[in-house]
Every structure is written in C-alpha cells, then in structure tokens.
Design a protein around this motif. Structure first.
Motif, PDB file in Angstrom:
ATOM      1  N   ALA A 131       4.449   9.546 -17.745  1.00  0.00           N
ATOM      2  CA  ALA A 131       4.927   8.976 -16.547  1.00  0.00           C
ATOM      3  C   ALA A 131       5.647   9.812 -15.640  1.00  0.00           C
ATOM      4  N   GLN A 132       6.456  10.693 -16.110  1.00  0.00           N
ATOM      5  CA  GLN A 132       6.957  11.745 -15.074  1.00  0.00           C
ATOM      6  C   GLN A 132       5.859  12.605 -14.415  1.00  0.00           C
ATOM      7  N   ARG A 133       4.737  12.979 -15.200  1.00  0.00           N
ATOM      8  CA  ARG A 133       3.665  13.887 -14.909  1.00  0.00           C
ATOM      9  C   ARG A 133       2.725  13.189 -13.619  1.00  0.00           C
ATOM     10  N   PHE A 134       2.632  11.785 -14.104  1.00  0.00           N
ATOM     11  CA  PHE A 134       1.858  10.587 -13.149  1.00  0.00           C
ATOM     12  C   PHE A 134       2.339  10.673 -11.706  1.00  0.00           C
ATOM     13  N   HIS A 135       4.002  10.534 -11.733  1.00  0.00           N
ATOM     14  CA  HIS A 135       4.596  10.469 -10.503  1.00  0.00           C
ATOM     15  C   HIS A 135       4.866  11.670  -9.535  1.00  0.00           C
ATOM     16  N   GLU A 136       4.779  13.021 -10.568  1.00  0.00           N
ATOM     17  CA  GLU A 136       4.801  14.090  -9.728  1.00  0.00           C
ATOM     18  C   GLU A 136       3.422  14.362  -9.327  1.00  0.00           C
ATOM     19  N   LEU A 137       2.241  13.885  -9.843  1.00  0.00           N
ATOM     20  CA  LEU A 137       0.928  14.434  -9.320  1.00  0.00           C
ATOM     21  C   LEU A 137       0.645  13.468  -8.173  1.00  0.00           C
ATOM     22  N   HIS A 138       1.383  12.305  -8.002  1.00  0.00           N
ATOM     23  CA  HIS A 138       1.187  11.264  -6.796  1.00  0.00           C
ATOM     24  C   HIS A 138       1.987  11.413  -5.765  1.00  0.00           C
ATOM     25  N   ARG A 139       2.824  12.421  -5.862  1.00  0.00           N
ATOM     26  CA  ARG A 139       3.877  12.532  -4.660  1.00  0.00           C
ATOM     27  C   ARG A 139       2.961  12.945  -3.205  1.00  0.00           C
ATOM     28  N   GLY A 140       3.057  12.382  -2.183  1.00  0.00           N
ATOM     29  CA  GLY A 140       2.400  12.629  -1.048  1.00  0.00           C
ATOM     30  C   GLY A 140       0.763  12.072  -0.928  1.00  0.00           C
ATOM     31  N   ARG A 141       0.434  11.573  -1.813  1.00  0.00           N
ATOM     32  CA  ARG A 141      -1.002  11.084  -1.846  1.00  0.00           C
ATOM     33  C   ARG A 141      -1.081   9.654  -1.394  1.00  0.00           C
ATOM     34  N   HIS A 142      -2.202   9.500  -0.574  1.00  0.00           N
ATOM     35  CA  HIS A 142      -2.333   8.400   0.173  1.00  0.00           C
ATOM     36  C   HIS A 142      -3.982   7.878  -0.064  1.00  0.00           C
ATOM     37  N   PHE A 143      -4.151   6.620   0.032  1.00  0.00           N
ATOM     38  CA  PHE A 143      -5.574   6.123  -0.165  1.00  0.00           C
ATOM     39  C   PHE A 143      -5.826   5.146   1.125  1.00  0.00           C
ATOM     40  N   PRO A 144      -6.160   5.873   2.073  1.00  0.00           N
ATOM     41  CA  PRO A 144      -6.398   4.854   3.529  1.00  0.00           C
ATOM     42  C   PRO A 144      -7.512   4.089   3.188  1.00  0.00           C
ATOM     43  N   HIS A 145      -8.706   4.678   2.547  1.00  0.00           N
ATOM     44  CA  HIS A 145      -9.850   3.618   2.289  1.00  0.00           C
ATOM     45  C   HIS A 145      -9.820   2.479   1.274  1.00  0.00           C
ATOM     46  N   ALA A 146      -8.965   2.644   0.384  1.00  0.00           N
ATOM     47  CA  ALA A 146      -8.604   1.584  -0.634  1.00  0.00           C
ATOM     48  C   ALA A 146      -7.689   0.606   0.234  1.00  0.00           C
ATOM     49  N   GLU A 147      -6.867   1.062   0.624  1.00  0.00           N
ATOM     50  CA  GLU A 147      -5.922   0.168   1.472  1.00  0.00           C
ATOM     51  C   GLU A 147      -6.905  -0.525   2.390  1.00  0.00           C
ATOM     52  N   ARG A 148      -7.751  -0.218   3.252  1.00  0.00           N
ATOM     53  CA  ARG A 148      -8.464  -1.027   4.136  1.00  0.00           C
ATOM     54  C   ARG A 148      -9.371  -1.909   3.491  1.00  0.00           C
ATOM     55  N   MET A 149      -9.845  -1.518   2.296  1.00  0.00           N
ATOM     56  CA  MET A 149     -10.791  -2.463   1.566  1.00  0.00           C
ATOM     57  C   MET A 149      -9.891  -3.796   1.010  1.00  0.00           C
ATOM     58  N   ALA A 150      -9.001  -3.422   0.589  1.00  0.00           N
ATOM     59  CA  ALA A 150      -7.822  -4.272  -0.208  1.00  0.00           C
ATOM     60  C   ALA A 150      -7.387  -5.219   0.979  1.00  0.00           C
ATOM     61  N   GLY A 151      -7.197  -4.510   2.214  1.00  0.00           N
ATOM     62  CA  GLY A 151      -6.782  -5.640   3.422  1.00  0.00           C
ATOM     63  C   GLY A 151      -7.989  -6.081   4.290  1.00  0.00           C
ATOM     64  N   HIS A 152      -9.103  -5.939   4.226  1.00  0.00           N
ATOM     65  CA  HIS A 152      -9.912  -6.337   4.808  1.00  0.00           C
ATOM     66  C   HIS A 152     -11.042  -7.045   4.159  1.00  0.00           C
ATOM     67  N   ALA A 153     -11.234  -7.087   2.825  1.00  0.00           N
ATOM     68  CA  ALA A 153     -12.276  -7.847   2.107  1.00  0.00           C
ATOM     69  C   ALA A 153     -11.726  -9.159   1.436  1.00  0.00           C
ATOM     70  N   VAL A 154     -12.501 -10.304   1.331  1.00  0.00           N
ATOM     71  CA  VAL A 154     -12.370 -11.528   0.647  1.00  0.00           C
ATOM     72  C   VAL A 154     -13.128 -11.772  -0.435  1.00  0.00           C
ATOM     73  N   LEU A 155     -12.854 -12.094  -1.477  1.00  0.00           N
ATOM     74  CA  LEU A 155     -13.442 -11.930  -2.760  1.00  0.00           C
ATOM     75  C   LEU A 155     -13.795 -13.431  -3.208  1.00  0.00           C
ATOM     76  N   THR A 156     -14.917 -13.829  -3.955  1.00  0.00           N
ATOM     77  CA  THR A 156     -14.964 -15.091  -4.589  1.00  0.00           C
ATOM     78  C   THR A 156     -15.773 -14.719  -5.842  1.00  0.00           C
ATOM     79  N   HIS A 157     -15.538 -15.583  -6.855  1.00  0.00           N
ATOM     80  CA  HIS A 157     -16.147 -15.228  -8.219  1.00  0.00           C
ATOM     81  C   HIS A 157     -17.538 -15.292  -8.426  1.00  0.00           C
ATOM     82  N   HIS A 158     -18.199 -14.745  -9.189  1.00  0.00           N
ATOM     83  CA  HIS A 158     -19.703 -14.744  -9.174  1.00  0.00           C
ATOM     84  C   HIS A 158     -20.272 -16.360  -9.542  1.00  0.00           C
TER      85      HIS A 158
END
Length: 431
Positions: free
Chosen positions: A376-403
């Motif tokens: 957990a400590q290494r996980f948090h250290e490795l993610h300091r300052g990381r950003h995921f703009p494309h994942a954020e946009r997809m999560a904020g602009h897509a709508v899903l429905t089940h198959h």
C-alpha cells in the motif's frame, strides 16, 4: 432523412420530470440471465452424479469441469483452459504463475472494475494505474509508463471494445514484460480473427452473473503455454494437477504434484455443467446483440454530439458487455449521471455511468489491510502526481446499459435512440 420518430426531434417534458416516457411500461425488455435449453438437464445430471466438485472421488464419466475446459479451449482456439471459481481468481493465479517477486509492479488501466487492481495486490504485487485511450477506453502502447519497471501489463477489453494487444506486446516484449488480457467483458470478441484472451501470454475470463457467458460465479485462465497451464492447475487446486492416467473408482482425478504452493480456487461441478450448456448459445446471442448495436449506431448518427464507442478497424467482432453511449457535449448544467437517470425513466431499463477511475475509487484502498502495508505504501508513493484525464473524461461522458438490452429487436433500438435524442434536446424547462 432522419430514422428517428418525429416526437424524438420535438420532445416534450422528460419522463423524469413527469412527462410521458418514450417506451410504454407494458413493453418488457429481455431478462438476464437466460438459461440455455439444456441447462436444467445438465444441473440435474450433476445432482445425481455423486460428484459435485473436482475433488470428489471418481465415479461415472468425465467431470463437467474437464468438459468445459475442453469446450472453451476449442471455442477460443487456444491450447489450455484452467477453470476457476471467479474472474478475480483467474487474475490472481495468472499473475502468480509468472513467478514475479514480491512488490513488483503491474500496469493496469485506470478505467476498469476494481478486481483488476485488487487481484494484483492479492498476488503480492503493486498495481500502477495507466490512463486509457480517449477513443476506446482501453490502454494503448503509447501510454505505458515503462520507467516504473513493470513485470506485467494487464490489458482490459472494455465494454464492447478490444485493446490493441499486438501493439502493446510489441512495445514491452523486448523488456520481458508479460501481457495478460483481462477479457472478462469480451468473451467471443475477435481481433483479426483471434479471440480476446488468446493474444497475450495469458487470458482471464469472468463468468459472473452479468457476463455474456455466465454460471452465476466462475472464471477461467487460458494460455498456449503448456508449462504455465500446469502451474495454473496447481495454483488453483492446492498444489494438485489432473493426473495423466485414468483414476480408478474411488480415487481422485487430482495428484499432488506440488511444484508450487496453491490455494483452492476450483470451479464446482454445477457451475461447470451450466457453462457447458450456456456456451452453446453464446454465438447466437452475439449475433443478435451485434446486429442491434450496429443499428443503434446508425440511428444515433442523427443525434449531434452523441456516438457509440466504436472498435478499432482490426476488431472484426465485438462482444457487447455494457454498451457505451458517449455524449461528447453534455447538456448545459447536466452530468452523465443525470442523462443516465433520464434515459432510465424514458425506457424502463437501467442506464448508468461508468465507475469512477480507480485512483478515486473507495473500493481500492490497500491501506485498510494491515497485511498489505508495504504494498500500500509503494502504491501510494507511485501514484503521487499521476492524473488520468482520458479515463476521467470517459467516466464523465459515457452512459452504459447492460448487454441484455440488446437481445431484443430493431424496435428496441429505435426506442433507445429516440430517448437519447429526447434527453439531449430537452431544454431547462423539460427537466
């Protein structure tokens, strides 16, 4: 000429605000799961067989677990299939089979279900999140951070779209980095004729209740690597493999080969029998879903700023798990959750936004487990300052429905497109 009904282009008040819905409540949607014609007989056969698990003494014929492994291998055109109890277990033993060292890094997408990352931690490794393509929602070769010295990359095929596994493999192969496909959402999808899950070194599947191939809870790992296949068998059956000779009555089909310490992730016989039956109608369901998905894409071409997520040209067959409708321009003052709720009210079937990216997920909190403290400590250290703009946009602009929404007919697709057009066109007074 527009293919949409006139009412969708001149909408009234939305159903969520008290208006009349696009779809009448007396028109039901297809249900899920749908039992195959032979499912009940297969379950009854297990009930009466005296063998409810692969660890039961030999009596009668072939285990359904062995039968499913053979059938699924043939379906995917891959050499080996090792069934397990869950898709998460598939990921854990796939990672463990690689012999990585404790604390090694594994790259995983930021946009996926939490099990892709939590399985890495369960295997004693550290997940490092990777942003996704804005076009596909999957990770791509150019976005991989190889400076963190990963031992493996887990590539998730997301919703209805496959990642470019050959390009990712080409980018990491010379460094000895192993590519694992998380194909939990992609049973039957194909890339230039090759099945999802068979392009990387290992492929992992989930057969959970909502998946296109389901037994309630189940999973599998597939590979062409004979050595890894044997290791996978041990990892999921307490250090035991299937014997090479035929067991006599009363003996187990498993032998204690014990080249690596395993655990019990075995698929039970009822689930295996159900999968054997369900696999027989998977392709027919794919044909219906894929035809309807293509038709909805044509209908949505009439709706400005709205599109289905489209696969890359090399993906010659899709497997719709959650159909993603992307709203490139959200209505003023509205979120994709608002749109999902409005579509649900118009259509009487659930629409919902994607999960938030994993860096914001309350489900991914390794620090809550004392045994994972160093990871957990290494996980948090490795993610300091990381950003995921494309994942954020997809999560904020897509709508899903089940198959299952796509197991109906063209009229259902017209309803969906009409509801999307109505919601997009609604002004402030329509809500």
């Amino acid at each position: 000429m527009s293919a949409l009904p006139h009412a969708a282009r001149s909408p009234g008040r939305l159903a969520i605000a008290g208006g009349a819905p696009v779809r009448s409540p007396d028109r039901p949607w297809p249900t899920w799961p749908q039992p195959a014609p032979g499912a009940a007989a297969a379950l009854a056969a297990v009930l009466d067989s005296g063998r409810w698990a692969i660890s039961s003494p030999r009596c009668g014929g072939e285990l359904y677990e062995r039968r499913f492994a053979r059938l699924f291998s043939q379906y995917l055109d891959v050499a080996h299939c090792v069934p397990v109890d869950h898709g998460s277990s598939a990921l854990v033993i796939a990672l463990e089979s690689l012999g990585l060292s404790h604390g090694d890094v594994v790259l995983v997408p930021a946009l996926t279900w939490v099990a892709t990352a939590s399985a890495v931690l369960r295997a004693g490794l550290v997940p490092v999140l990777t942003d996704v393509s804005p076009e596909t929602g999957c990770i791509e070769a150019d976005g991989l951070d190889l400076d963190v010295d990963p031992g493996a990359v887990i590539v998730v095929h997301w919703s209805a779209v496959m990642a470019d596994v050959p390009a990712i493999t080409a980018a990491v192969d010379s460094r000895g980095i192993v590519v694992i496909e998380d194909a939990a959402q992609a049973h039957g999808a194909q890339w230039l004729g090759r099945h999802a899950g068979t392009i990387g070194r290992l492929g992992c599947f989930s057969m959970q209740n909502g998946k296109v191939l389901t037994c309630g809870e189940g999973g599998a790992v597939v590979t062409d690597d004979e050595h890894l296949a044997g290791v996978l068998e041990e990892l999921r059956a307490d250090s035991r493999r299937y014997r090479s000779d035929e067991a006599r009555p009363g003996e187990l089909d498993l032998v204690e080969t014990a080249t690596v310490q395993g655990a019990n992730f075995c698929l039970d016989e009822f689930s295996a029998a159900l999968l054997c039956a369900q696999l027989g109608m998977l392709d027919a369901q794919h044909d219906i879903r894929n035809r309807n998905y293509a038709r909805l894409g044509e209908l949505l071409a009439d709706v400005p700023g709205v599109r289905l997520l489209c696969p890359l040209p090399q993906q010659n067959r899709i497997s719709v798990y959650e159909a993603p409708i992307v709203f490139d321009d959200l209505p003023e003052g509205r979120s994709n959750r608002d749109l999902a709720d409005a579509l649900t009210a118009e259509l009487g079937v659930r629409f919902y936004p994607p999960r938030e990216p994993l860096d914001r997920s309350h489900l991914l909190r390794p620090s809550t487990k004392p045994a994972l403290a160093s990871l957990a400590q290494r996980f948090h250290e490795l993610h300091r300052g990381r950003h995921f703009p494309h994942a954020e946009r997809m999560a904020g602009h897509a709508v899903l429905t089940h198959h299952s929404t796509f197991l109906g007919d063209e009229e259902d697709m017209v309803d969906i497109a009409a509801a999307v057009a109505k919601v997009v066109a609604a002004n402030e007074g329509g809500w």
